[in-house]
Design a protein around this motif. Structure first.
Motif, PDB file in Angstrom:
ATOM      1  N   PRO A 102       0.834  -1.237   0.011  1.00 15.32           N
ATOM      2  CA  PRO A 102      -0.086  -0.045  -0.128  1.00 15.32           C
ATOM      3  C   PRO A 102       0.965   1.319  -0.118  1.00 15.32           C
ATOM      4  N   PHE A 103       2.083   1.133   0.690  1.00 19.54           N
ATOM      5  CA  PHE A 103       2.801   2.284   0.828  1.00 19.54           C
ATOM      6  C   PHE A 103       3.562   2.855  -0.585  1.00 19.54           C
ATOM      7  N   TYR A 104       4.080   1.760  -1.061  1.00 17.16           N
ATOM      8  CA  TYR A 104       4.837   2.126  -2.357  1.00 17.16           C
ATOM      9  C   TYR A 104       4.178   2.158  -3.496  1.00 17.16           C
ATOM     10  N   GLU A 105       2.827   1.652  -3.559  1.00 14.81           N
ATOM     11  CA  GLU A 105       1.909   1.967  -4.752  1.00 14.81           C
ATOM     12  C   GLU A 105       1.304   3.394  -4.650  1.00 14.81           C
ATOM     13  N   SER A 106       1.241   3.908  -3.570  1.00 22.14           N
ATOM     14  CA  SER A 106       0.732   4.990  -3.170  1.00 22.14           C
ATOM     15  C   SER A 106       1.884   6.233  -3.593  1.00 22.14           C
ATOM     16  N   LEU A 107       3.078   5.779  -3.251  1.00 26.80           N
ATOM     17  CA  LEU A 107       4.191   6.441  -3.456  1.00 26.80           C
ATOM     18  C   LEU A 107       4.510   6.672  -4.926  1.00 26.80           C
TER      19      LEU A 107
END
Length: 279
Positions: A102-107
């Motif tokens: 979730p973190f890296y996709e949003s980044l």
């Protein structure tokens, strides 16, 4: 050969991007820290057990005289640990990306947004994205294991095993490391693993220019954790290049902060690109 420099430049640009967007850098550190603790424990265990594993793998040498017995088993011990380190470098990224999906996709979405134009979204629920990532990571890991075993065997060849094989190992590591990182952006675009590999092979020098320096940096303890957010950002920029997407000029951090104050950009907590992040 020009693509080698271009690939490295994307890696540097990604680090600069997270440097200008400190909140994204902070969130991007969390998955890496969790994964690092797990991997340090595994490598310490391998370090303690490598001698026993080498003895188990070479029972035919039990009766050998000194110094040949020690030389053989020291070589095997070194190769076992090198192979474990090789797998750790590759799988660290896959596991970290899975933990921090979730973190890296949003980044990655935010990097796309900073370049202007449409921001591709997968439209899939989180559990589905995690399943696809895990499945593709396993497929990549099987490929890496195949090359790893092959290079491990070639490591016993005099001279070549101590010169050419390590170089090939770093190239293989760099290629698949770049694949794992670009998968964050390309998966959102609906690009399957087979097509991703085709894209990367078509720009092999670009891929190596990005992946090999990152692989070398990941060998330094704790560096991988701090480079991961920027690596995801740089891989997103490279994915745009691979897909032939037009890149806008990324505005500097002060400009984006001013836009947020004027309401032209959503705030960090309310941005659609961070809908997976915990509040």
């Amino acid at each position: 050969m020009r693509d080698l420099g271009v690939g490295f430049r994307y890696l540097v640009q990604g680090q600069k991007w997270v440097g200008r967007h400190g909140r994204w850098f902070g969130f991007g550190l969390l998955p890496g820290l969790v994964t690092l603790v797990l991997y340090v424990g595994a490598l310490v265990g391998l370090g303690y057990g490598a001698d026993d594993l080498a003895a188990w793998a070479t029972p035919f040498a039990d009766d050998w005289s000194s110094p040949w017995l020690g030389l053989l088993r020291s070589t095997v011990t070194g190769l076992v640990f090198a192979f474990g380190l090789f797998l750790a470098v590759i799988t660290f990224t896959a596991v970290t990306l899975l933990v921090g999906q979730p973190f890296y996709e949003s980044l990655s979405e935010e990097v796309d947004r900073s370049q202007g134009g449409d921001v591709p979204e997968s439209g899939l629920p989180l559990w589905r994205e995690l399943w696809i990532s895990a499945r593709d990571s396993l497929r990549v890991l099987l490929r890496v294991a195949f090359y790893g075993v092959l290079l491990f065997a070639c490591g016993f060849i005099p001279v070549i095993g101590q010169t050419v094989v390590p170089v090939l190992g770093f190239c293989v590591s760099g290629f698949f490391l770049a694949e794992e990182l670009t998968a964050v952006a390309l998966q959102r675009r609906g690009v399957e693993l087979k097509e991703r590999l085709t894209l990367l092979r078509g720009r092999r020098m670009l891929t190596l220019g990005f992946g090999v320096p990152l692989t070398l940096a990941f060998l330094v303890p704790f560096v991988a954790v701090f480079l991961m957010p920027g690596a995801v950002a740089g891989a997103t920029l490279m994915a745009r290049d691979l897909r032939g997407e037009t890149a806008g000029d990324d505005r500097d951090g002060d400009s984006q902060e001013n836009d947020q104050e004027r309401g032209n950009l959503p705030s960090f907590g309310g941005d659609k690109g961070v809908h997976h992040l915990p509040h």
